[in-house]
Scaffold this motif. Structure first.
Motif, mmCIF file in Angstrom:
data_model
loop_
_atom_site.group_PDB
_atom_site.id
_atom_site.type_symbol
_atom_site.label_atom_id
_atom_site.label_comp_id
_atom_site.label_asym_id
_atom_site.label_seq_id
_atom_site.Cartn_x
_atom_site.Cartn_y
_atom_site.Cartn_z
ATOM 1 N N VAL A 18 0.836 -1.125 -0.127
ATOM 2 C CA VAL A 18 -0.070 0.067 -0.180
ATOM 3 C C VAL A 18 1.047 1.207 -0.118
ATOM 4 N N GLY A 19 2.066 1.208 0.770
ATOM 5 C CA GLY A 19 2.888 2.295 0.692
ATOM 6 C C GLY A 19 3.438 2.566 -0.582
ATOM 7 N N VAL A 20 3.820 1.486 -1.267
ATOM 8 C CA VAL A 20 4.480 1.678 -2.627
ATOM 9 C C VAL A 20 3.384 2.341 -3.458
ATOM 10 N N SER A 21 2.167 1.690 -3.399
ATOM 11 C CA SER A 21 1.216 2.192 -4.287
ATOM 12 C C SER A 21 0.759 3.476 -4.301
ATOM 13 N N GLN A 22 1.006 4.258 -2.961
ATOM 14 C CA GLN A 22 0.643 5.647 -2.632
ATOM 15 C C GLN A 22 1.959 6.408 -2.919
ATOM 16 N N VAL A 23 3.081 6.013 -2.967
ATOM 17 C CA VAL A 23 4.246 6.706 -3.322
ATOM 18 C C VAL A 23 4.295 6.798 -4.878
ATOM 19 N N MET A 24 3.921 5.851 -5.730
ATOM 20 C CA MET A 24 3.897 5.762 -6.865
ATOM 21 C C MET A 24 2.558 6.809 -7.410
ATOM 22 N N ALA A 25 1.511 6.721 -6.899
ATOM 23 C CA ALA A 25 0.619 7.387 -7.163
ATOM 24 C C ALA A 25 0.854 9.124 -7.020
ATOM 25 N N PHE A 26 1.740 9.480 -5.872
ATOM 26 C CA PHE A 26 1.941 10.782 -6.045
ATOM 27 C C PHE A 26 3.243 11.080 -7.151
ATOM 28 N N VAL A 27 3.999 10.143 -7.387
ATOM 29 C CA VAL A 27 5.037 10.555 -8.471
ATOM 30 C C VAL A 27 4.393 10.587 -9.654
ATOM 31 N N VAL A 28 3.289 10.004 -9.917
ATOM 32 C CA VAL A 28 2.548 10.009 -11.382
ATOM 33 C C VAL A 28 1.659 10.967 -11.364
ATOM 34 N N HIS A 29 1.186 11.632 -10.093
ATOM 35 C CA HIS A 29 0.288 12.542 -10.274
ATOM 36 C C HIS A 29 0.900 13.790 -10.357
ATOM 37 N N ILE A 30 2.379 14.115 -9.854
ATOM 38 C CA ILE A 30 2.984 15.149 -10.190
ATOM 39 C C ILE A 30 3.802 15.314 -11.581
ATOM 40 N N LEU A 31 3.972 13.970 -12.125
ATOM 41 C CA LEU A 31 4.560 13.968 -13.464
ATOM 42 C C LEU A 31 3.408 14.499 -14.412
#
Length: 252
Positions: free
Chosen positions: A60-73
């Motif tokens: 779940v932590g990985v999914s949240q971190v990746m969601a944040f990164v993709v959102h910013i990109l």
């Protein structure tokens, strides 16, 4: 959303049950601050699905971190597109620029304080200690990682398409790239709001953003309210049934 969770869990999950869990998460978001409800539901679902607690939390932590990164990109990409289109007259209001500069200045000031850095380190370090090894495991399964990232991208594009369609439904017109920037920026603000689902903050941010993009104020507010009805309120109805069904079956 189902893809975004499945892609970051190396263990095999049942698609329909995972889909149910995402509906249940939409209901939980109604009664909890942004992200927290969905994180709690997904973590509980993974535990019931047989995933080890530490590994479930890491996924779940990985999914949240990746969601944040993709959102910013995505925000940066659509921002570049919106800024380079000649027909776009998307200009942020002066108050928004002042608020942004004030927020950045405050963040820099706080980061200069030793106790602030110590607090951030205590909070962030455990997360990355879990996320790092889990991400390395996922890198050995590029197909799963692709599904997860693809799910996050599709989820954001779906929300953007809904906002664009709602603007069109009321006869409005604005560059799609500018509307995408408005949604992505508004969603970021909503994540920081303490209200369930970012209520109030998201509506205000999206309405102000659409107005800045050249849409009349009344039309902008109507478009935002319709979009929130479609993406936030309506999913809570099947979400309530999914939440209770998963609990009855001891899956949540």
């Amino acid at each position: 959303a189902t893809m975004a969770l499945e892609g970051f869990v190396p263990e095999r999950l049942q698609f329909l049950r995972t889909f149910q869990a995402q509906l249940a998460a939409s209901f939980a978001t109604l009664i909890s601050p942004p992200t927290l409800g969905a994180v709690a539901v997904n973590l509980r679902y993974l535990l019931r699905a047989g995933v080890h607690p530490a590994l479930g939390a890491a996924s779940v932590g990985v999914s949240q971190v990746m969601a944040f990164v993709v959102h910013i990109l995505l925000l940066l990409a659509f921002g570049v597109v919106a800024g380079t289109r000649q027909e776009s007259d998307f200009t942020p209001p002066s108050w928004a620029v002042l608020v942004l500069l004030g927020g950045l200045a405050t963040a820099v000031f706080l980061l200069l304080m030793p106790w602030t850095r110590a607090w951030i380190t205590r909070r962030i370090r455990p997360i990355f200690q879990q996320v790092g090894p889990r991400l390395l495991t996922l890198l050995q399964q590029p197909r799963k990682l692709g599904i997860g990232i693809g799910g996050i991208v599709l989820l954001n594009l779906g929300y953007i398409a809904c906002l664009v369609a709602c603007v069109w439904a009321f006869g409005g017109s604005a560059p799609i790239a500018a509307t995408a920037v408005v949604y992505l920026a508004g969603a970021t603000i909503g994540q920081a709001a303490p209200t369930p689902g970012g209520l109030g903050a998201v509506e205000a941010a999206l309405s102000a953003g659409l107005t800045a993009a050249g849409i009349p104020g009344g039309l902008a507010v109507s478009s935002v309210l319709l979009s929130r009805l479609m993406t936030f309120w309506l999913p809570t109805v099947p979400g309530w049934f999914a939440f209770n069904s998963l609990q009855r079956n001891n899956l949540l």
